[in-house]
Design a protein around this motif. Structure first.
Motif, mmCIF file in Angstrom:
data_model
loop_
_atom_site.group_PDB
_atom_site.id
_atom_site.type_symbol
_atom_site.label_atom_id
_atom_site.label_comp_id
_atom_site.label_asym_id
_atom_site.label_seq_id
_atom_site.Cartn_x
_atom_site.Cartn_y
_atom_site.Cartn_z
ATOM 1 N N VAL A 115 30.930 29.776 -60.569
ATOM 2 C CA VAL A 115 32.208 30.062 -61.231
ATOM 3 C C VAL A 115 32.314 29.295 -62.547
ATOM 4 O O VAL A 115 32.758 29.844 -63.561
ATOM 5 N N LYS A 116 31.882 28.044 -62.555
ATOM 6 C CA LYS A 116 31.926 27.256 -63.792
ATOM 7 C C LYS A 116 31.008 27.845 -64.862
ATOM 8 O O LYS A 116 31.350 27.851 -66.047
ATOM 9 N N LEU A 117 29.856 28.338 -64.453
ATOM 10 C CA LEU A 117 28.944 28.954 -65.406
ATOM 11 C C LEU A 117 29.574 30.192 -66.034
ATOM 12 O O LEU A 117 29.531 30.370 -67.258
ATOM 13 N N ILE A 118 30.172 31.032 -65.218
ATOM 14 C CA ILE A 118 30.830 32.240 -65.732
ATOM 15 C C ILE A 118 31.983 31.861 -66.658
ATOM 16 O O ILE A 118 32.177 32.462 -67.716
ATOM 17 N N LYS A 119 32.730 30.844 -66.270
ATOM 18 C CA LYS A 119 33.857 30.402 -67.092
ATOM 19 C C LYS A 119 33.374 29.928 -68.464
ATOM 20 O O LYS A 119 33.971 30.257 -69.496
ATOM 21 N N ARG A 120 32.269 29.170 -68.492
ATOM 22 C CA ARG A 120 31.721 28.715 -69.769
ATOM 23 C C ARG A 120 31.226 29.879 -70.619
ATOM 24 O O ARG A 120 31.387 29.888 -71.839
ATOM 25 N N GLN A 121 30.597 30.848 -69.983
ATOM 26 C CA GLN A 121 30.095 32.004 -70.727
ATOM 27 C C GLN A 121 31.221 32.836 -71.313
ATOM 28 O O GLN A 121 31.077 33.439 -72.368
ATOM 29 N N MET A 122 32.350 32.895 -70.623
ATOM 30 C CA MET A 122 33.463 33.753 -71.041
ATOM 31 C C MET A 122 34.460 33.043 -71.953
ATOM 32 O O MET A 122 35.396 33.670 -72.424
ATOM 33 N N TYR A 123 34.266 31.748 -72.198
ATOM 34 C CA TYR A 123 35.246 30.997 -72.984
ATOM 35 C C TYR A 123 35.434 31.630 -74.360
ATOM 36 O O TYR A 123 34.499 31.806 -75.127
ATOM 37 N N GLY A 124 36.674 32.010 -74.673
ATOM 38 C CA GLY A 124 37.029 32.558 -75.974
ATOM 39 C C GLY A 124 36.622 34.001 -76.195
ATOM 40 O O GLY A 124 36.802 34.533 -77.281
ATOM 41 N N ARG A 125 36.089 34.671 -75.203
ATOM 42 C CA ARG A 125 35.593 36.030 -75.390
ATOM 43 C C ARG A 125 36.584 37.096 -74.962
ATOM 44 O O ARG A 125 36.639 38.148 -75.549
ATOM 45 N N ALA A 126 37.288 36.864 -73.875
ATOM 46 C CA ALA A 126 38.153 37.924 -73.359
ATOM 47 C C ALA A 126 39.345 37.301 -72.637
ATOM 48 O O ALA A 126 39.488 36.083 -72.585
ATOM 49 N N PHE A 178 42.082 36.823 -69.248
ATOM 50 C CA PHE A 178 41.939 36.352 -67.871
ATOM 51 C C PHE A 178 41.532 37.473 -66.921
ATOM 52 O O PHE A 178 40.786 37.242 -65.961
ATOM 53 N N ALA A 179 41.992 38.690 -67.149
ATOM 54 C CA ALA A 179 41.669 39.803 -66.252
ATOM 55 C C ALA A 179 40.161 40.055 -66.195
ATOM 56 O O ALA A 179 39.596 40.273 -65.108
ATOM 57 N N LEU A 180 39.482 40.005 -67.338
ATOM 58 C CA LEU A 180 38.035 40.208 -67.347
ATOM 59 C C LEU A 180 37.312 39.030 -66.694
ATOM 60 O O LEU A 180 36.347 39.221 -65.949
ATOM 61 N N LEU A 181 37.777 37.823 -66.949
ATOM 62 C CA LEU A 181 37.201 36.645 -66.308
ATOM 63 C C LEU A 181 37.331 36.759 -64.790
ATOM 64 O O LEU A 181 36.377 36.526 -64.050
ATOM 65 N N ARG A 182 38.500 37.142 -64.335
ATOM 66 C CA ARG A 182 38.745 37.300 -62.899
ATOM 67 C C ARG A 182 37.814 38.351 -62.308
ATOM 68 O O ARG A 182 37.215 38.158 -61.248
ATOM 69 N N GLN A 183 37.651 39.457 -62.998
ATOM 70 C CA GLN A 183 36.773 40.518 -62.526
ATOM 71 C C GLN A 183 35.327 40.061 -62.413
ATOM 72 O O GLN A 183 34.639 40.337 -61.428
ATOM 73 N N ARG A 184 34.849 39.318 -63.393
ATOM 74 C CA ARG A 184 33.467 38.826 -63.353
ATOM 75 C C ARG A 184 33.269 37.818 -62.237
ATOM 76 O O ARG A 184 32.228 37.826 -61.574
ATOM 77 N N VAL A 185 34.249 36.926 -62.021
ATOM 78 C CA VAL A 185 34.131 35.927 -60.961
ATOM 79 C C VAL A 185 34.115 36.608 -59.600
ATOM 80 O O VAL A 185 33.281 36.306 -58.743
ATOM 81 N N LEU A 186 35.032 37.540 -59.361
ATOM 82 C CA LEU A 186 35.094 38.218 -58.077
ATOM 83 C C LEU A 186 33.852 39.065 -57.828
ATOM 84 O O LEU A 186 33.380 39.183 -56.695
ATOM 85 N N HIS A 187 33.298 39.646 -58.878
ATOM 86 C CA HIS A 187 32.095 40.434 -58.740
ATOM 87 C C HIS A 187 30.881 39.553 -58.404
ATOM 88 O O HIS A 187 29.996 39.954 -57.653
ATOM 89 N N ALA A 188 30.846 38.353 -58.957
ATOM 90 C CA ALA A 188 29.722 37.453 -58.733
ATOM 91 C C ALA A 188 29.705 36.871 -57.334
ATOM 92 O O ALA A 188 28.648 36.603 -56.777
ATOM 93 N N LEU A 189 30.881 36.685 -56.760
ATOM 94 C CA LEU A 189 30.931 36.105 -55.417
ATOM 95 C C LEU A 189 30.854 37.205 -54.414
ATOM 96 O O LEU A 189 30.401 37.239 -53.389
#
Length: 92
Positions: free
Chosen positions: A68-79, A81-92
């Motif tokens: 989750v921390k890795l995804i959060k770092r990759q997504m910082y400043g890009r999009a 919260f909805a996209l971040l949430r989608q990527r985290v839920l998809h990864a787990l």
């Protein structure tokens, strides 16, 4: 320190944690950091021994947190919260 590293790689029996037997060598050491570490281990001996001997661990949880921390770092400043949430839920 080498005996600590080697013995901590394999679970030991509750009565035989070999690296705890080297107290005399640590006490006679000139390294204050090593003495401080040994004092902390001795102070919390039951927890350290349980951590090395129990089969239960939190490795799966830590792996998920790291992902989750890795995804959060990759997504910082890009999009947003909805996209971040989608990527985290998809990864787990």
């Amino acid at each position: 320190m080498i005996s600590f590293r080697i013995s901590s790689q394999w679970p030991a029996s509750e009565k035989d944690v070999g690296w705890m037997r080297g107290r005399e060598r640590v006490a006679s050491s000139d390294l204050a950091e090593l003495q401080s570490f040994a004092h902390g281990v001795e102070r919390d001996k039951a927890a350290v021994q349980a951590g090395l001997t129990w089969w239960i661990n939190n490795g799966v949880v830590e792996g998920s947190v790291t992902k989750v921390k890795l995804i959060k770092r990759q997504m910082y400043g890009r999009a947003n919260f909805a996209l971040l949430r989608q990527r985290v839920l998809h990864a787990l």
